[in-house]
Structure formats: structure tokens, C-alpha cells
Enzyme design. Sequence first.
Site, PDB file in Angstrom:
ATOM      1  N   ASP A  12     -48.473  -8.096 -12.519  1.00  0.00           N
ATOM      2  CA  ASP A  12     -47.117  -8.561 -12.192  1.00  0.00           C
ATOM      3  C   ASP A  12     -46.893 -10.013 -12.610  1.00  0.00           C
ATOM      4  O   ASP A  12     -46.112 -10.734 -11.985  1.00  0.00           O
ATOM      5  CB  ASP A  12     -46.818  -8.412 -10.691  1.00  0.00           C
ATOM      6  CG  ASP A  12     -47.086  -7.007 -10.210  1.00  0.00           C
ATOM      7  OD1 ASP A  12     -46.708  -6.068 -10.930  1.00  0.00           O
ATOM      8  OD2 ASP A  12     -47.689  -6.845  -9.135  1.00  0.00           O
ATOM      9  N   GLY A  16     -44.535  -7.811 -19.234  1.00  0.00           N
ATOM     10  CA  GLY A  16     -43.490  -7.007 -19.867  1.00  0.00           C
ATOM     11  C   GLY A  16     -42.491  -7.887 -20.593  1.00  0.00           C
ATOM     12  O   GLY A  16     -42.132  -7.629 -21.737  1.00  0.00           O
ATOM     13  N   LYS A  17     -42.068  -8.940 -19.936  1.00  0.00           N
ATOM     14  CA  LYS A  17     -41.096  -9.853 -20.532  1.00  0.00           C
ATOM     15  C   LYS A  17     -41.680 -10.520 -21.785  1.00  0.00           C
ATOM     16  O   LYS A  17     -41.024 -10.609 -22.821  1.00  0.00           O
ATOM     17  CB  LYS A  17     -40.689 -10.918 -19.507  1.00  0.00           C
ATOM     18  CG  LYS A  17     -39.784 -11.995 -20.079  1.00  0.00           C
ATOM     19  CD  LYS A  17     -40.341 -13.381 -19.874  1.00  0.00           C
ATOM     20  CE  LYS A  17     -39.703 -14.379 -20.781  1.00  0.00           C
ATOM     21  NZ  LYS A  17     -38.746 -15.230 -20.164  1.00  0.00           N
ATOM     22  N   HIS A  40     -43.798  -2.576 -15.682  1.00  0.00           N
ATOM     23  CA  HIS A  40     -43.287  -3.827 -16.237  1.00  0.00           C
ATOM     24  C   HIS A  40     -41.795  -3.847 -15.998  1.00  0.00           C
ATOM     25  O   HIS A  40     -41.134  -2.839 -16.220  1.00  0.00           O
ATOM     26  CB  HIS A  40     -43.401  -3.833 -17.752  1.00  0.00           C
ATOM     27  CG  HIS A  40     -44.778  -3.950 -18.266  1.00  0.00           C
ATOM     28  ND1 HIS A  40     -45.682  -4.843 -17.791  1.00  0.00           N
ATOM     29  CD2 HIS A  40     -45.376  -3.311 -19.278  1.00  0.00           C
ATOM     30  CE1 HIS A  40     -46.789  -4.729 -18.490  1.00  0.00           C
ATOM     31  NE2 HIS A  40     -46.636  -3.793 -19.383  1.00  0.00           N
ATOM     32  N   GLY A 304     -42.062  -0.226  -4.856  1.00  0.00           N
ATOM     33  CA  GLY A 304     -41.108  -0.951  -4.020  1.00  0.00           C
ATOM     34  C   GLY A 304     -41.784  -1.677  -2.863  1.00  0.00           C
ATOM     35  O   GLY A 304     -41.130  -2.308  -2.030  1.00  0.00           O
ATOM     36  N   LEU A 334     -41.837 -19.901 -13.515  1.00  0.00           N
ATOM     37  CA  LEU A 334     -41.906 -21.272 -13.006  1.00  0.00           C
ATOM     38  C   LEU A 334     -40.599 -21.670 -12.312  1.00  0.00           C
ATOM     39  O   LEU A 334     -40.611 -22.449 -11.354  1.00  0.00           O
ATOM     40  CB  LEU A 334     -42.194 -22.221 -14.182  1.00  0.00           C
ATOM     41  CG  LEU A 334     -42.441 -23.669 -13.815  1.00  0.00           C
ATOM     42  CD1 LEU A 334     -43.656 -23.815 -12.905  1.00  0.00           C
ATOM     43  CD2 LEU A 334     -42.643 -24.511 -15.076  1.00  0.00           C
TER      44      LEU A 334
HETATM   45  P1  GDP Z   1     -45.667  -7.304 -15.466  1.00  0.00           P
HETATM   46  O1  GDP Z   1     -46.206  -6.039 -14.938  1.00  0.00           O
HETATM   47  O2  GDP Z   1     -46.750  -8.309 -15.732  1.00  0.00           O
HETATM   48  O3  GDP Z   1     -44.788  -7.106 -16.639  1.00  0.00           O
HETATM   49  O4  GDP Z   1     -44.787  -7.978 -14.341  1.00  0.00           O
HETATM   50  P2  GDP Z   1     -43.574  -7.379 -13.460  1.00  0.00           P
HETATM   51  O5  GDP Z   1     -42.564  -6.842 -14.336  1.00  0.00           O
HETATM   52  O6  GDP Z   1     -44.081  -6.501 -12.398  1.00  0.00           O
HETATM   53  O7  GDP Z   1     -43.110  -8.684 -12.682  1.00  0.00           O
HETATM   54  C1  GDP Z   1     -42.556  -9.726 -13.278  1.00  0.00           C
HETATM   55  C2  GDP Z   1     -41.167  -9.920 -12.668  1.00  0.00           C
HETATM   56  O8  GDP Z   1     -40.758 -11.218 -12.924  1.00  0.00           O
HETATM   57  C3  GDP Z   1     -40.106  -9.047 -13.305  1.00  0.00           C
HETATM   58  O9  GDP Z   1     -39.119  -8.767 -12.370  1.00  0.00           O
HETATM   59  C4  GDP Z   1     -39.553  -9.921 -14.433  1.00  0.00           C
HETATM   60  O10 GDP Z   1     -38.228  -9.622 -14.795  1.00  0.00           O
HETATM   61  C5  GDP Z   1     -39.627 -11.251 -13.782  1.00  0.00           C
HETATM   62  N1  GDP Z   1     -39.869 -12.386 -14.665  1.00  0.00           N
HETATM   63  C6  GDP Z   1     -40.671 -12.489 -15.755  1.00  0.00           C
HETATM   64  N2  GDP Z   1     -40.687 -13.744 -16.202  1.00  0.00           N
HETATM   65  C7  GDP Z   1     -39.883 -14.456 -15.362  1.00  0.00           C
HETATM   66  C8  GDP Z   1     -39.531 -15.826 -15.268  1.00  0.00           C
HETATM   67  O11 GDP Z   1     -39.961 -16.674 -16.029  1.00  0.00           O
HETATM   68  N3  GDP Z   1     -38.695 -16.170 -14.238  1.00  0.00           N
HETATM   69  C9  GDP Z   1     -38.212 -15.281 -13.339  1.00  0.00           C
HETATM   70  N4  GDP Z   1     -37.414 -15.709 -12.370  1.00  0.00           N
HETATM   71  N5  GDP Z   1     -38.542 -13.978 -13.385  1.00  0.00           N
HETATM   72  C10 GDP Z   1     -39.372 -13.586 -14.382  1.00  0.00           C
END
Ligand code: GDP
Length: 431
Positions: A12, A16-17, A40, A304, A334
Site C-alpha cells: 500500500d 500502482g500510481k 492497487h 475495506g 507526503l
Molecule cells: P499500492 O498497492 O502500493 O499501489 O498502494 P494502494 O493503492 O493500496 O495505496 C495507495 C493509496 O494512496 C491509493 O489510494 C493511491 O491513490 C494513493 N496515493 C498514491 N500516491 C499518493 C500521494 O502521493 N498522495 C496521496 N494523497 N495519495 C496517494
Amino acid sequence: MVKAVVGANWGDEGKGKITDMMATEADMVIRFQGGANAGHTIVNDYGKFALHTLPSGVFNQDVVNIIGNGVALNIPIFIKELKSVVEQGVPAPTIYVSDRAQMVMSYHIAFDAYEEERLAGKSFGSTKSGIAPFYSDKYAKIGIQVGELFSDEARLRERVENILVRKNVVLEHLYHKPALTVDEVMKELREYRDMIAPYVKDTAVLIGDALKEDKVILLEGQLGTLKDPDHGIYPMVTSSHTLAAFGAIGAGIPPYEIKEIVTVCKAYSSAVGAGAFVSEIFGEEADELRRRGGDGGEYGATTGRPRRMGWFDCVASKYGCKMQGATDVAFTVLDVLGYLDEIPVCVGYDVDGEVTTDFPMTSTLEKAKPVLQTLPGWKCDIRGIKNYEDLPENCRKYIEFVEEQIGYPITMVSNGPGREDIIYRKSPLKK
Ligand code: GDP
């Protein structure tokens, strides 16, 4: 050129981003481990998506997406997710499934639930997606590869007969549940064959050609270092390797081809499931960070469930980056910390009165107490900022402090959930 995007922490982290962003410049995105147990969250021009099984390159028309042989493939979820992405307006992606990938069967999911039921209060907090039973079967050599669906049915039936002898002993005598029949399992397999047929390929050939043509290939990891079955907080781990090194195996790529290992590290900590979590916080302090965290709160993308929260852990993150072999650190989420007057950071572990910065094995980790150092907050919203120099001084100091503590170059800072919310940074640690 092969790049891996992997997690330094408990998952988390925002992989994904980062993958979605890097996929805009990639030719191929490959999932190499894990299954539909983690998710993600991706926010882009098409909307907000929670992907559990599809590679994050599905939003880019020019990308070839691959489910690698190392993945635990749940075919109904794969098909459902593909359909829902297209229904949300994304053009049908190019996607292939390795003929060597193995399938999560409905009995794997049932076994996962039965085992959690048996363990009752002492459970691992499994998502009950069948992942542990799946990988157990794979390594016990009683898993089923996708490609087998398209070969001799008599051979497959014989394998199923043999598998069920073992499954049924456990079902009847350990879990006290009805036995499985060969016919019902064969029926399930035939259904899976019809669903997955258009996507199955010998992906080793596709990947080999892409390497020859010097295409940009992204390996997309799930969860993070601390959930790796060898190097994580065993036994509170996942059942497949979360390290970039496993990308070579789970995708079928020579290890020396992996040139960049982008290790995603979140600016605070969160974890799901049970297990030692040294910098964990509780009460109102944790609730507020959880509420403000990520994009709309720190709640599991698959379940959830509220995530456990903690301050940034330099010990765990240094180790997380080291085991990944990080060439670059993407420091994410951040912007969330902008509300704090002061930000505690865990800089060491006190184990029986001795302070260490080396991440220990689980039995020692369970005794560790966090050694905290407090840094001043920046008390403003940093979303929208594009240049590193434009970040508030205390925010830069936080990043630089963390970089010094972990010893790996932070070359990307993510200050929002969108693709464009990224600040590139020159790191003194990057040669
Ligand atoms: P992953 O499994 O590593 O892809 O992570 P998740 O998707 O479970 O959790 C990351 C959450 O943080 C998601 O809701 C993203 O949209 C969000 N996210 C990612 N990068 C950022 C960021 O720089 N700032 C904020 N506020 N949210 C972010």
C-alpha cells in the site's frame, strides 16, 4: 531495459500510481507475483480504479500487459476486472496470460476460509483469496498451470484425481467439510478454459522478443519487502516473493536485465494483517492519520479493512530498500503529513536496552520499541507543487532526513494520487 516497481514496506505504498505513471513510457508491464489478495488504487484521466489482478499498464493503449508465470491467477476475477475497466471507458487493453501461470481454484479459496476458521482468534488476517493454499499447492507440485487446460483432458483428469486424494483427506478430517468430486473440479476447469482462452500465450516468447528489441519493460510488484516470505516478518507474510529479484523468475527474465529498481516508500507507515509493527500508533492520533491518509483514507483496497497506522520507520525502510536493491526511491503520500505540527520518525529499535538500526528477524522484532526523533512539520498543502525547490523548507528537510537515514536515493516525491502529482529530484546519493 527492464525496470521493477516494488514496495519497501508492508504494501500500500502507492506502487500502482508509480507504475501507472511509469507505464506511460513503457512498452510492456508484467505482474510477476501475488494474486487478487492485494489491490492497487490508480487515479488517472479515466477515473479511479482498484486493480487487484490486472497490470497497471492497462490504461495505456501502446502497452502490452502480461500476467506472469509467478502470479496466482484467479480467472473469474481477472475477467470481471477486465470487463469493469472497459465498462468504465478504458479502451480494451492488450493483455496476455502466461501459459505457465497457475490457477487459483475455488477450493483454494475455501481452504483459506476453513483455515482462518480453524485458527479462530490466532488467524493471520488472511484476505481469504486462496493465496496461501494456492502457493502451498504450487510448491507441493499439485497446482494446475493454465496451459494444461488446452492439452490432453485425460491427462488433466488424472492429475485432478491425484490432487483430490490429498485435498479430501484434509477436508474431511481436519476441517470436517464435504469432499470434492473430480467431476465438479473438471467442470470448473472447463469453465476457466473457455473464459481465459483468448488471453493465454507462451509469454516467454513475447518477453524474449521485447528484450531483443530493447523495449522498456516494467515489472510490477505487489505488497512490499516486509511481506516477503523469506525476508519479511515471517510468518505474518504473503506466500510469494515480493522482491524485485523474484521478478526475474515470476516473469521469466534474466536477472541481469533488471537495471532499475524503483522502490516505493510511503512517507508514514501503514500495514494490514497481524504482525510486529514497531512504529505503530493508536487512538485518535492513528485515527486522524488513517482518515487523512492515501486518497480518501487508509482502508484496504480489497477488503475495506482499516489499515494499522504508524510513523515513518527508517529501520524498516532502510532494510526494505536494501533487500529490494533500490536504485531509486519513490517517496509517496507526503502531502498527507501537511496537517502535523511535528512529525515523529522512528530512527532506531530498542531491543532489551540496546539500540539497533538493523531490521531483525521476527522473534526479536516483537520485542523492539521505537526510538523516535521529532521533526518540525510544514503545516501547509503541498499538492500541485512541481519543483523540489518550491516545497516548504521543513518538507525538504523531512525528505532529506529520511534519505540520509535510509541511505538510498529519493529521486521521486509523490504529492498527490494523480499521475501528474510527482516531483523529480536530484539526489546526492544517486551516482
Ligand atoms: P499500492 O498497492 O502500493 O499501489 O498502494 P494502494 O493503492 O493500496 O495505496 C495507495 C493509496 O494512496 C491509493 O489510494 C493511491 O491513490 C494513493 N496515493 C498514491 N500516491 C499518493 C500521494 O502521493 N498522495 C496521496 N494523497 N495519495 C496517494
